[in-house]
Design a protein around this motif. Structure first.
Motif, PDB file in Angstrom:
ATOM      1  N   VAL A 238      -0.213  18.453  -6.285  1.00 26.19           N
ATOM      2  CA  VAL A 238       0.867  18.780  -6.475  1.00 26.19           C
ATOM      3  C   VAL A 238       1.799  17.920  -5.448  1.00 26.19           C
ATOM      4  O   VAL A 238       1.000  17.462  -4.419  1.00 26.19           O
ATOM      5  CB  VAL A 238       1.009  20.256  -5.890  1.00 26.19           C
ATOM      6  N   THR A 239       2.914  17.250  -5.842  1.00 27.86           N
ATOM      7  CA  THR A 239       3.483  16.422  -5.010  1.00 27.86           C
ATOM      8  C   THR A 239       4.748  17.159  -5.061  1.00 27.86           C
ATOM      9  O   THR A 239       5.325  17.661  -6.066  1.00 27.86           O
ATOM     10  CB  THR A 239       3.567  15.038  -5.457  1.00 27.86           C
ATOM     11  N   VAL A 240       5.784  16.599  -4.141  1.00 31.06           N
ATOM     12  CA  VAL A 240       6.977  16.948  -3.779  1.00 31.06           C
ATOM     13  C   VAL A 240       7.937  15.705  -3.878  1.00 31.06           C
ATOM     14  O   VAL A 240       7.727  14.860  -3.074  1.00 31.06           O
ATOM     15  CB  VAL A 240       7.210  17.910  -2.666  1.00 31.06           C
TER      16      VAL A 240
ATOM     17  N   TRP B 280       9.017  19.982  -7.185  1.00 25.78           N
ATOM     18  CA  TRP B 280       7.588  20.140  -7.242  1.00 25.78           C
ATOM     19  C   TRP B 280       7.252  19.301  -8.597  1.00 25.78           C
ATOM     20  O   TRP B 280       7.794  19.500  -9.592  1.00 25.78           O
ATOM     21  CB  TRP B 280       6.840  21.198  -7.139  1.00 25.78           C
TER      22      TRP B 280
ATOM     23  N   GLY C 128       6.946  19.709 -14.353  1.00 30.62           N
ATOM     24  CA  GLY C 128       7.555  19.761 -12.880  1.00 30.62           C
ATOM     25  C   GLY C 128       8.506  20.885 -13.070  1.00 30.62           C
ATOM     26  O   GLY C 128       8.851  21.296 -14.111  1.00 30.62           O
TER      27      GLY C 128
ATOM     28  N   TYR D 196      11.179  21.170   1.485  1.00 29.98           N
ATOM     29  CA  TYR D 196      10.137  20.809   0.927  1.00 29.98           C
ATOM     30  C   TYR D 196       8.963  21.872   1.011  1.00 29.98           C
ATOM     31  O   TYR D 196       8.328  22.017  -0.228  1.00 29.98           O
ATOM     32  CB  TYR D 196       9.736  19.676   1.875  1.00 29.98           C
TER      33      TYR D 196
ATOM     34  N   ALA E  53       9.353  24.151  -2.062  1.00 31.13           N
ATOM     35  CA  ALA E  53       8.819  23.327  -3.339  1.00 31.13           C
ATOM     36  C   ALA E  53       7.327  23.138  -3.495  1.00 31.13           C
ATOM     37  O   ALA E  53       6.829  23.392  -4.875  1.00 31.13           O
ATOM     38  CB  ALA E  53       9.806  21.777  -3.576  1.00 31.13           C
ATOM     39  N   LEU E  54       6.926  22.968  -2.232  1.00 32.22           N
ATOM     40  CA  LEU E  54       5.384  22.543  -2.409  1.00 32.22           C
ATOM     41  C   LEU E  54       4.737  24.254  -2.788  1.00 32.22           C
ATOM     42  O   LEU E  54       3.782  24.348  -3.449  1.00 32.22           O
ATOM     43  CB  LEU E  54       4.944  22.465  -0.990  1.00 32.22           C
TER      44      LEU E  54
ATOM     45  N   GLY F 256       5.194  24.697  -6.405  1.00 33.14           N
ATOM     46  CA  GLY F 256       4.203  23.835  -7.061  1.00 33.14           C
ATOM     47  C   GLY F 256       2.740  24.231  -6.990  1.00 33.14           C
ATOM     48  O   GLY F 256       2.005  24.247  -8.120  1.00 33.14           O
TER      49      GLY F 256
END
Length: 71
Positions: A9-11, A21, A42, A50, A53-54, A57
């Motif tokens: 997982v990335t943001v 995410w 996504g 952040y 969203a993380l 995700g």
């Protein structure tokens, strides 16, 4: 059924205060020392932080990998 592996997982902050995410999956790039990823899916709408969203995700990652069903 497709087997998923090496998912992260990335943001991304695409605009100030708009965090999305993104699930990414490693792809095999034979002969390369670099890690390569492709986008799996996504967020369709931004989050204001952040961390939110993380978290969203990470929940999607659990759903995608079946972690919720397996405990």
């Amino acid at each position: 059924m497709r087997v998923l592996k090496d998912i992260a997982v990335t943001v991304e902050e695409r605009a100030p205060g708009q965090f999305f995410w993104l699930l990414i999956e490693a792809v095999d790039e034979t002969g390369s020392d670099a890690l390569h990823y492709r986008a799996l899916r996504g967020a369709s709408s931004p989050q204001r932080s952040y961390s939110t969203a993380l978290t969203l995700g990470a929940l999607e990652l659990r759903r995608t990998t079946g972690a919720d069903a397996n405990g």
